[in-house]
Design an enzyme around this catalytic site. Structure first.
Site, PDB file in Angstrom:
ATOM      1  N   SER B  21      31.772  -2.747   8.030  1.00  9.11           N
ATOM      2  CA  SER B  21      32.818  -3.323   8.873  1.00  9.11           C
ATOM      3  C   SER B  21      32.231  -4.302   9.886  1.00  9.11           C
ATOM      4  CB  SER B  21      33.533  -2.195   9.610  1.00  9.11           C
ATOM      5  OG  SER B  21      34.545  -2.730  10.427  1.00  9.11           O
ATOM      6  N   ASN B  69      24.790  -7.792  18.820  1.00  9.47           N
ATOM      7  CA  ASN B  69      26.148  -8.347  18.935  1.00  9.47           C
ATOM      8  C   ASN B  69      26.925  -7.549  19.955  1.00  9.47           C
ATOM      9  OD1 ASN B  69      28.801  -6.967  17.868  1.00  9.47           O
ATOM     10  ND2 ASN B  69      27.136  -6.146  16.619  1.00  9.47           N
ATOM     11  N   CYS B 131      31.613   2.414  18.575  1.00  9.39           N
ATOM     12  CA  CYS B 131      31.421   1.025  18.974  1.00  9.39           C
ATOM     13  C   CYS B 131      30.773   0.983  20.366  1.00  9.39           C
ATOM     14  CB  CYS B 131      32.729   0.250  19.007  1.00  9.39           C
ATOM     15  SG  CYS B 131      32.464  -1.460  19.557  1.00  9.39           S
TER      16      CYS B 131
END
Lengths: 245, 308
Positions: B21, B69, B131
C-alpha cells in the site's frame, strides 16, 4: 512513460556548477516541452528528476546543476557510459494557448525547459521573447542558443553584472505579450504570478519519490484540488495555483 | 515446473508477490506499464473515512539504501475510492484486491472497513494500525496490544472478508501485539510498516522532512523485517504477510523461509516501476537455483543452527 537505457554522448560544463549532458536513446515517450526524466544512479536509492532541455527522435539533452551527491556523480560520468532513465514524465506545457507573442521566463536551472518550448513555438511561427534571469554574469548559460532559434532574448542579472539589472520579471513592464510560460525557483514563480498581465503556465519543483504518480510524495494543493507535481504537473495554469504563503 | 501459488487466508494467489500500500496507487498507473494481473494481488493506497491531503512537503527524502516518507495518508476518502477509484481499478485488475484501511478512532476503522467489505473486488482488508506519519491515529493503535485488539474486534464485527492487521516495527514487543490481534479474531498479520526515522540537512540545520520525522523504508530495513516476520510467524497460527525492503526474488524467498505466506514489495516499486513484474519473472529461476519446487513448502522453513 518509458524505462530505457541511454548512452552519454557528451557531458560538458556550461558554468562552474551547471552541466549539459547529451544522451542517445529512445525518446519516444517524450511528448511535450516541460516534461522531465528520472535518472537512476549507481548506489543511490531514489532517481534524480531532471527537466528535459531538448530532444529529438534519438537524443535527449538535459542541463543540471551540481547540488548534491547525485548530481556530483552525474558530473563525473564520461561519454559512452550508460544511464537507466524513465522518460516522458509529467504533463509539459500546452503550446496551443500561447497567442502570437508569448514570453518565456526562465530563472537559473529553470532556463533549460524553456529551450525546447522556444524551439517549438518559433517553429509554429510565434514571435517569442525569452527572459533569462540569473544571479550574476558567471552563471549565465544558453543566451546564444536562444538567439540562434530566432527569439528576442533579454538577460537579467540580480547584481547588474550583465544585461538588465534586476529579476526575470523586471523587463516585463515594457513588454507586449499574449501569454507567459515560466520555470524557476518558487520566489521567482510568485513574482511572475504577480507581475504578469496575462494568463500563463508555470512549472513547479518538489522533492519526489517515484516521479510517476504512485507515491503521493510531491502533492500540492491547487484551486482545482490536490495535484501530484510529478504526474498532474509539473506545469500548472496560473488560474489554478494556490500559494502556500 | 515450479509452483508459485500460495493461499492467503483462504484465497488462492498465483504467486506471493503483492505491491505494498502507498507504492502502487489504485493500480491503474502501473497498468499503463505492464499487465498488473501478473501480480498475486496488490494492496491499494491507504484509505480513510474522510479525504486527506496529508502532511506538508517536503515529505520525501533519500537515505543510504532507502528513503523516508511522511506522506500522511493522502487519499480521497472511502466514498470516493468506491465511486471513482475502484471502477478504474476493476478495468485493469481482475483478481481480488487487498483494501488497505487506516483511521483515527476505532469507529473510523470499522466504518471504512464495513464499506469496503461490501465491494465485490475486495478480497482482504489490510488494517493499518501502524502509520507513523499521522497524529492521534495510525500507529498509536498498533503500539499497544489492547488497542490493536480493540481495532481488530471492531473491524471483525462488521466485516465478512479476511482481516489482516498491518503492524508497526516501532514497538518494544511486536509478538505480544500480533498475538493480541490473533486472539481478537484477526485472520492474518502483515508486517512491517516503515520504521520511524529522521535526517537533518546540515546546511539548513532543519529536518529534511517538513513533518520532522517519517517512515524509513527500502532495502536498508530488510534485515529488521526478516527478524520480525520470523518472530511473529513462529508465535501465531494465522498467516503472516512479510514486507520491508524486499526488492528481489531472493528477498521474497528469504521472507517466506522466515515465515511469510505472501510478501509485499514497497519502496522498490518507486525506484523501478517494473519491480514486482521482474521479481515474479525471476522467481522460477531463483527457485530452481535453490532447489525449491513449491513455494508453499518453504514457508517458515528456516532451519536454526544447533545449539552448542
Amino acid at each position: 512513460m518509458k524505462q530505457s537505457i541511454f548512452t552519454i554522448v557528451r557531458n560538458d560544463a556550461l558554468t562552474d556548477c551547471v552541466y549539459k549532458m547529451i544522451l542517445s536513446g529512445d525518446t519516444s515517450a517524450i511528448t511535450a516541452p516541460g516534461q522531465f526524466v528520472n535518472i537512476a544512479l549507481e548506489g543511490k536509492f531514489l532517481r534524480r528528476p531532471i527537466s528535459v532541455c531538448d530532444y529529438d527522435d534519438t537524443t535527449l539533452t538535459i542541463i543540471y546543476k551540481v547540488v548534491g551527491k547525485g548530481t556530483a556523480q552525474m558530473k563525473a560520468m564520461e561519454p559512452g557510459e550508460k544511464l537507466d532513465i524513465l522518460t516522458g514524465l509529467g504533463n509539459g506545457y500546452d503550446l496551443s494557448v500561447s497567442g502570437d507573442k508569448p514570453v518565456l521566463l526562465g530563472g537559473g536551472v529553470g532556463v533549460p525547459p524553456m529551450y525546447n518550448l522556444a524551439k517549438k513555438l518559433t517553429a509554429m511561427g510565434k514571435k517569442v521573447t525569452v527572459i533569462l534571469g540569473f544571479n550574476t554574469k558567471s552563471e549565465i548559460f544558453y543566451e546564444d542558443e536562444f538567439r540562434a532559434l530566432g527569439c528576442d532574448v533579454i538577460v537579467a542579472t540580480a547584481d547588474g553584472s550583465y544585461g538588465v539589472k534586476g529579476f526575470a520579471t523586471t523587463p516585463l513592464a515594457d513588454l507586449d505579450y499574449t501569454y507567459f510560460y515560466t520555470c524557476g525557483p518558487e520566489p521567482m514563480l510568485k513574482a511572475v504570478y504577480k507581475a504578469t498581465a496575462t494568463s500563463g503556465q508555470m512549472s513547479f519543483e518538489e522533492r519526489m519519490g517515484c516521479g510517476f504518480g504512485a507515491c503521493m510524495g510531491c502533492s500540492c494543493k491547487t484551486l482545482t484540488g490536490y495535484k501530484r507535481i510529478c504526474k498532474d504537473g509539473p506545469v500548472m495554469r496560473k488560474e489554478e495555483i494556490l500559494w502556500n504563503s | 515446473m515450479e509452483q508459485l501459488n500460495v493461499n492467503l487466508c483462504g484465497i488462492e494467489l498465483d504467486n506471493p508477490v503483492i505491491p505494498a500500500s502507498g507504492t502502487f496507487g489504485y493500480g491503474y498507473e502501473f497498468a499503463e506499464l505492464y499487465d498488473v494481473n501478473c501480480l498475486g494481488t496488490f494492496s491499494f493506497k491507504g484509505t480513510t473515512k474522510d479525504a486527506r491531503f496529508g502532511n506538508p512537503t517536503p515529505r520525501i527524502a533519500e537515505c543510504t539504501a532507502g528513503m523516508i516518507n511522511a506522506v500522511g495518508l493522502q487519499n480521497p476518502g472511502v466514498d470516493r475510492v468506491i465511486s471513482h477509484e475502484l471502477p478504474k481499478l476493476k478495468q485493469c485488475f481482475h483478481k481480488p484486491v487487498m483494501a488497505n484501511v487506516s483511521g483515527f478512532s476505532v469507529e473510523d476503522y470499522a466504518y471504512t472497513c464495513e464499506k469496503l467489505d461490501k465491494e465485490e473486488q475486495v478480497g482482504w482488508l489490510e488494517v493499518n494500525v501502524s502509520c507513523p506519519n499521522v497524529h492521534g491515529g495510525g500507529m498509536s493503535f498498533g503500539t499497544s496490544p489492547e488497542a490493536a485488539a480493540e481495532v481488530t474486534r471492531a473491524v471483525k464485527a462488521v466485516t465478512t472478508k479476511p482481516v489482516i492487521i498491518k503492524l508497526s516495527p516501532n514497538v518494544t514487543d511486536i509478538v505480544s501485539i500480533a498475538k493480541a490481534c490473533e486472539a481478537a479474531g484477526a485472520d492474518g498479520i502483515s508486517l512491517i510498516n516503515t520504521m520511524l526515522g529522521m535526517r537533518i540537512d546540515l546546511n539548513r540545520r532543519r529536518p529534511v522532512i517538513a513533518n520532522t520525522m517519517g517512515g524509513f523504508s527500502g532495502s536498508a530495513i530488510f534485515p529488521v523485517a526478516v527478524r520480525m516476520v520470523y518472530q511473529v510467524a513462529h508465535a501465531v497460527k494465522i498467516p503472516v504477510v512479510g514486507m520491508g525492503g524486499v526488492s528481489s526474488a531472493e528477498d521474497v524467498i528469504e521472507m517466506m523461509m522466515a515465515g511469510a505466506t505472501a510478501v509485499e514489495v514497497g519502496a522498490a516499486n518507486l525506484v523501478n516501476p517494473y519491480a514486482c513484474r521482474d521479481i515474479i519473472n525471476d522467481l522460477p529461476g531463483v527457485m530452481e537455483k535453490y532447489r525449491i519446487n513449491n513455494l508453499k513448502e518453504i514457508i517458515g522453513g528456516v532451519q536454526l543452527w544447533e545449539k552448542m
